[in-house]
Motif scaffolding. Structure first.
Motif, mmCIF file in Angstrom:
data_model
loop_
_atom_site.group_PDB
_atom_site.id
_atom_site.type_symbol
_atom_site.label_atom_id
_atom_site.label_comp_id
_atom_site.label_asym_id
_atom_site.label_seq_id
_atom_site.Cartn_x
_atom_site.Cartn_y
_atom_site.Cartn_z
ATOM 1 N N UNK A 166 -3.185 -0.684 4.532
ATOM 2 C CA UNK A 166 -3.103 -1.526 3.573
ATOM 3 C C UNK A 166 -2.469 -0.867 2.448
ATOM 4 N N UNK A 167 -2.944 0.418 1.843
ATOM 5 C CA UNK A 167 -2.537 1.519 0.941
ATOM 6 C C UNK A 167 -0.988 1.348 1.172
ATOM 7 N N UNK A 168 -0.367 1.793 2.189
ATOM 8 C CA UNK A 168 0.870 2.068 2.272
ATOM 9 C C UNK A 168 1.825 0.683 2.168
ATOM 10 N N UNK A 169 1.287 -0.436 2.648
ATOM 11 C CA UNK A 169 2.191 -1.746 2.430
ATOM 12 C C UNK A 169 2.063 -2.387 1.089
ATOM 13 N N UNK A 170 0.736 -2.066 0.456
ATOM 14 C CA UNK A 170 0.755 -2.361 -0.976
ATOM 15 C C UNK A 170 1.616 -1.849 -1.743
ATOM 16 N N UNK A 171 1.429 -0.650 -1.829
ATOM 17 C CA UNK A 171 2.431 0.379 -2.714
ATOM 18 C C UNK A 171 3.942 0.248 -2.299
ATOM 19 N N UNK A 172 4.237 -0.119 -0.948
ATOM 20 C CA UNK A 172 5.799 -0.336 -0.822
ATOM 21 C C UNK A 172 6.176 -1.713 -1.431
ATOM 22 N N UNK A 173 5.144 -2.612 -1.354
ATOM 23 C CA UNK A 173 5.359 -3.985 -1.914
ATOM 24 C C UNK A 173 5.456 -3.997 -3.433
ATOM 25 N N UNK A 174 4.666 -3.333 -4.000
ATOM 26 C CA UNK A 174 4.677 -3.239 -5.676
ATOM 27 C C UNK A 174 5.926 -2.485 -6.045
ATOM 28 N N UNK A 180 8.864 -2.669 -4.383
ATOM 29 C CA UNK A 180 9.796 -3.488 -4.140
ATOM 30 C C UNK A 180 9.848 -4.642 -5.165
ATOM 31 N N UNK A 181 8.745 -4.857 -5.996
ATOM 32 C CA UNK A 181 8.830 -5.931 -6.952
ATOM 33 C C UNK A 181 8.850 -5.491 -8.440
ATOM 34 N N UNK A 182 9.150 -4.001 -8.363
ATOM 35 C CA UNK A 182 9.237 -3.402 -9.855
ATOM 36 C C UNK A 182 7.921 -3.308 -10.379
ATOM 37 N N UNK A 183 6.624 -3.199 -9.808
ATOM 38 C CA UNK A 183 5.565 -3.212 -10.465
ATOM 39 C C UNK A 183 4.621 -2.391 -10.239
ATOM 40 N N UNK A 184 5.236 -0.976 -9.386
ATOM 41 C CA UNK A 184 4.282 0.168 -8.995
ATOM 42 C C UNK A 184 3.677 0.890 -10.307
#
Length: 234
Positions: free
Chosen positions: A122-130, A132-136
């Motif tokens: 979960x942490x890996x996928x959420x981090x990668x998605x944020x 990707x959408x410029x919200x890390x």
């Protein structure tokens, strides 16, 4: 030929209002391919929301056939439909539908938590998605600290983080200025193509319609004949 992600054939749906029977959909046929972005247009009351609800397994058709990844959905139990919806479909709502007391990270993580994905994944996928959408950089912020466009990007990240086959969006660019709407559309197309997700978008926004692969127009519960592919804006 790839099997369509979503197929509707001869779909009918009616509602009862007091003593009156109101037809919402009347023999709708629709096929949506992997990676395709399709805009669904039409006046209020034309059946757009009903079609989204049927495609999203929220409501059942009265007649006709609905297939999601070649699987007929009419005979599914409520539990089976809930599981298929959870695992296969992402939703993007006009009002964002973010949980205000959760951080951006936790809002995006929530579908994976519900699905029982292990914490590290979960942490890996959420981090990668944020990322990707410029919200890390906003991962620990709450939604009320974000702009409308940023909140819509969170909603898109939440819809895509579980890698759905189908994404349903209801007026995803409503109340967004032109620049922000363009960014949101670019994001959906980029991430949709990256994941191979199909998008079905109910919208009145001409900007969105011009960026989609196809446009279907609903009127009085029927799909009218429209050009299959839009010409790029001059």
């Amino acid at each position: 030929m790839h099997t369509p992600v979503l197929q509707l054939a001869g779909v009918h749906k009616t509602f009862r209002l007091g003593q009156h029977i109101v037809p919402a959909l009347r023999g709708v046929d629709l096929s949506l391919a992997r990676g395709e972005m399709l805009a669904l247009t039409g006046p209020s009351g034309s059946g757009k929301s009903t079609l989204l609800h049927i495609a999203g397994l929220i409501e059942q058709a009265d007649a006709g056939q609905v297939l999601l990844q070649s699987r007929p959905v009419q005979a599914l139990s409520e539990h089976e439909a809930t599981r298929l919806r959870r695992d296969t479909i992402g939703f993007v709502f006009q009002g964002f539908n973010l949980v205000p007391v959760m951080t951006v990270f936790d809002n995006v993580d929530y579908p994976l938590f519900i699905a029982g994905v292990p914490v590290a994944e979960r942490r890996r996928r959420v981090g990668a998605m944020l990322e990707a959408v410029g919200l890390a950089a906003h991962a620990r912020h709450r939604p009320d600290a974000l702009s409308g466009g940023q909140r819509q990007r969170v909603a898109i990240a939440r819809a895509l983080v579980k890698q759905p086959a189908l994404v349903l969006a209801d007026e995803p660019t409503a109340n967004l200025d032109s620049h922000t709407a363009s960014q949101v559309l670019d994001l959906m197309r980029e991430q949709g193509h990256a994941q191979g997700a199909a998008f079905l978008l109910a919208t009145h926004d001409a900007r969105l319609q011009q960026r989609c692969d196809r446009v279907l127009h609903l009127r009085d519960g029927c799909i009218e004949n429209t050009p299959a592919v839009l010409e790029a804006a001059a």
